[in-house]
Design an enzyme around this catalytic site. Structure first.
Site, PDB file in Angstrom:
ATOM      1  N   ASP A  67     -61.647  18.622  43.009  1.00  0.00           N
ATOM      2  CA  ASP A  67     -60.436  17.892  43.375  1.00  0.00           C
ATOM      3  C   ASP A  67     -60.070  18.167  44.839  1.00  0.00           C
ATOM      4  O   ASP A  67     -60.648  19.056  45.474  1.00  0.00           O
ATOM      5  CB  ASP A  67     -59.272  18.261  42.434  1.00  0.00           C
ATOM      6  CG  ASP A  67     -59.118  19.762  42.230  1.00  0.00           C
ATOM      7  OD1 ASP A  67     -59.744  20.543  42.975  1.00  0.00           O
ATOM      8  OD2 ASP A  67     -58.374  20.160  41.327  1.00  0.00           O
ATOM      9  N   ASP A 136     -49.484  24.214  33.215  1.00  0.00           N
ATOM     10  CA  ASP A 136     -49.147  23.081  32.349  1.00  0.00           C
ATOM     11  C   ASP A 136     -50.365  22.519  31.625  1.00  0.00           C
ATOM     12  O   ASP A 136     -50.302  21.446  31.031  1.00  0.00           O
ATOM     13  CB  ASP A 136     -48.457  21.976  33.173  1.00  0.00           C
ATOM     14  CG  ASP A 136     -49.341  21.437  34.304  1.00  0.00           C
ATOM     15  OD1 ASP A 136     -50.518  21.870  34.420  1.00  0.00           O
ATOM     16  OD2 ASP A 136     -48.865  20.591  35.076  1.00  0.00           O
ATOM     17  N   HIS A 138     -53.264  21.662  33.049  1.00  0.00           N
ATOM     18  CA  HIS A 138     -54.112  20.720  33.785  1.00  0.00           C
ATOM     19  C   HIS A 138     -55.486  21.318  34.100  1.00  0.00           C
ATOM     20  O   HIS A 138     -55.624  22.529  34.270  1.00  0.00           O
ATOM     21  CB  HIS A 138     -53.428  20.162  35.043  1.00  0.00           C
ATOM     22  CG  HIS A 138     -53.275  21.095  36.191  1.00  0.00           C
ATOM     23  ND1 HIS A 138     -52.070  21.326  36.822  1.00  0.00           N
ATOM     24  CD2 HIS A 138     -54.180  21.835  36.881  1.00  0.00           C
ATOM     25  CE1 HIS A 138     -52.254  22.152  37.824  1.00  0.00           C
ATOM     26  NE2 HIS A 138     -53.515  22.481  37.888  1.00  0.00           N
ATOM     27  N   GLU A 143     -52.961  16.055  35.553  1.00  0.00           N
ATOM     28  CA  GLU A 143     -51.693  16.559  35.047  1.00  0.00           C
ATOM     29  C   GLU A 143     -51.466  16.076  33.612  1.00  0.00           C
ATOM     30  O   GLU A 143     -52.159  15.168  33.136  1.00  0.00           O
ATOM     31  CB  GLU A 143     -50.567  16.072  35.974  1.00  0.00           C
ATOM     32  CG  GLU A 143     -50.623  16.666  37.389  1.00  0.00           C
ATOM     33  CD  GLU A 143     -50.198  18.132  37.467  1.00  0.00           C
ATOM     34  OE1 GLU A 143     -50.400  18.877  36.491  1.00  0.00           O
ATOM     35  OE2 GLU A 143     -49.677  18.535  38.527  1.00  0.00           O
TER      36      GLU A 143
HETATM   37  C1  GLP Z   1     -55.018  24.032  41.118  1.00  0.00           C
HETATM   38  C2  GLP Z   1     -56.416  23.441  40.992  1.00  0.00           C
HETATM   39  C3  GLP Z   1     -56.985  23.715  39.608  1.00  0.00           C
HETATM   40  C4  GLP Z   1     -56.810  25.171  39.258  1.00  0.00           C
HETATM   41  C5  GLP Z   1     -55.332  25.524  39.248  1.00  0.00           C
HETATM   42  C6  GLP Z   1     -55.050  26.957  38.818  1.00  0.00           C
HETATM   43  O1  GLP Z   1     -54.042  23.221  40.574  1.00  0.00           O
HETATM   44  N1  GLP Z   1     -56.420  22.047  41.207  1.00  0.00           N
HETATM   45  O2  GLP Z   1     -58.361  23.348  39.602  1.00  0.00           O
HETATM   46  O3  GLP Z   1     -57.357  25.409  37.986  1.00  0.00           O
HETATM   47  O4  GLP Z   1     -54.876  25.329  40.568  1.00  0.00           O
HETATM   48  O5  GLP Z   1     -55.135  27.827  39.908  1.00  0.00           O
HETATM   49  P1  GLP Z   1     -55.131  29.383  39.773  1.00  0.00           P
HETATM   50  O6  GLP Z   1     -56.462  29.763  39.277  1.00  0.00           O
HETATM   51  O7  GLP Z   1     -54.872  29.902  41.152  1.00  0.00           O
HETATM   52  O8  GLP Z   1     -54.041  29.748  38.815  1.00  0.00           O
END
Ligand code: GLP
Length: 261
Positions: A67, A136, A138, A143
Site C-alpha cells: 500500500d 480496526d 485493516h 479499512e
Molecule cells: C498501516 C499499514 C498496515 C499495517 C498497519 C499496522 O496502517 N498500512 O499495512 O499493518 O499500519 O502497523 P503497525 O504494525 O505499526 O501496528
C-alpha cells in the site's frame, strides 16, 4: 487458518524470516509481498541476518509493496516506498529493479491502481505476502467494510488509522494523508501464502475478530479465513483474547516435520 503463538516479536520475526528463506531456497526469484508499520521490522531484521550469514541468497528475490499514501512523492521520507527502501531493500541488498509498487503521485490514481494490480498478476502473483493488522482489523489499508472482493484502489483512511499512524509523522495527524492506494482484499487473497503478524495487546481484539469472528467486511482481516494457506503469527499479548489458544499451541507443537508454517 493456522495460528502460531510465539513468545515475543523477535521469535515471530525469526519464524517468518525462516519461512521466507525456505521459499527462496526452492524458488530463488520468489515475489515477496512486504508490509510497513513497526510490526514487520523483526522479520526484515531476521531475514537480513540470514542474508549476511549466507543462510539465504536474495540476489534474485523480488519485492512487492502492499500500500502507499496518495500524494507523497516517492522520495518523501514517509512514503511507504521510502520506508521499505530503508527497512527492507537496503538491509537485504535488493535494488529498485527488483521492486514493484503503486505510484502514489499518479495523475490518474485509478489507472495507476489498475496497472499495479495487473503488474502483480503478470509477475506471476505474490508468493508470500506478509501482513500487519490495524487496530480496526485493516490489512494493507483496507479499512472496515472494504469489499472482500476489492482490487487495488484508492481508499480514505479512518481517523483512527490516521491517529495510529501519526507517530510516523512526528506525532502530527495533520501531516498524515487522508487517501491511500492499497492492494484490495481480493488482490491480497491471490497471494500463495498469507502471513499475518501481530504483536502487543493493542492488536488482541482485532486478532480475535480475525481468527475467531465471522468472515465479515467490518473486520477486513477476517477474509484470511477464506484463504487456503493463511498463517497468523501472534505474540502472547496479541493472542490474549483468543478462546482456542490451547488448541493452537497443541496443533503447532505437534506439527509434523514439514515446513514450519
Ligand atoms: C498501516 C499499514 C498496515 C499495517 C498497519 C499496522 O496502517 N498500512 O499495512 O499493518 O499500519 O502497523 P503497525 O504494525 O505499526 O501496528
Amino acid at each position: 487458518m493456522e495460528v502460531v503463538i510465539v513468545p515475543d516479536a523477535e521469535s515471530g520475526g525469526e519464524l517468518i524470516a525462516e519461512a521466507m528463506a525456505q521459499l527462496l531456497r526452492r524458488k530463488p526469484d520468489a515475489l515477496l509481498g512486504v508490509a510497513t508499520g513497526s510490526t514487520p521490522l523483526p522479520v526484515s531484521e531476521a531475514l537480513a541476518a540470514k542474508v549476511r550469514s549466507g543462510a539465504v541468497d536474495v540476489s534474485r528475490a523480488r519485492i512487492a509493496q502492499l500500500d502507499e499514501y496518495v500524494g507523497l512523492p516517492a522520495e518523501h521520507p514517509k512514503s511507504y516506498r521510502s520506508v521499505l527502501t530503508r527497512e527492507v531493500l537496503e538491509p537485504l541488498g535488493i535494488g529498485m529493479d527488483a521492486f514493484m509498487g503503486p505510484d502514489g503521485t499518479a495523475e490518474d490514481v485509478q489507472e495507476a491502481c489498475e496497472a499495479y494490480d495487473m503488474a502483480l498478476a503478470e509477475a506471476g502473483g505474490v508468493d508470500l505476502q506478509l501482513l500487519g493488522i490495524g487496530t480496526d482489523g485493516h490489512i494493507g489499508f483496507n479499512e472496515p467494510c472494504s469489499s472482500l472482493a476489492s482490487r487495488t484502489r484508492i481508499k480514505t483512511l479512518t481517523e483512527q488509522t490516521r491517529w495510529d499512524n501519526a507517530r510516523f509523522f512526528d506525532g502530527d495527524i495533520d501531516q498524515v494523508p487522508h487517501h491511500v492506494i492499497t492492494q484490495g482484499i481480493g488482490t491480497i487473497l491471490q497471494a500463495w501464502h498469507l502471513v499475518l503478524f501481530a504483536t502487543g495487546e493493542g492488536k488482541a481484539d482485532a486478532v480475535a475478530a480475525t481468527v475467531e469472528g465471522p468472515v465479515a467486511a467490518v473486520c477486513p482481516a477476517s477474509a484470511l479465513q477464506l484463504h487456503r494457506h493463511a498463517t497468523v503469527v501472534v505474540d502472547e499479548a496479541a493472542a490474549s483474547e483468543l478462546k482456542l489458544v490451547d488448541y493452537f499451541r497443541h496443533a503447532f507443537a505437534n506439527k509434523p516435520d514439514w515446513p514450519q508454517i
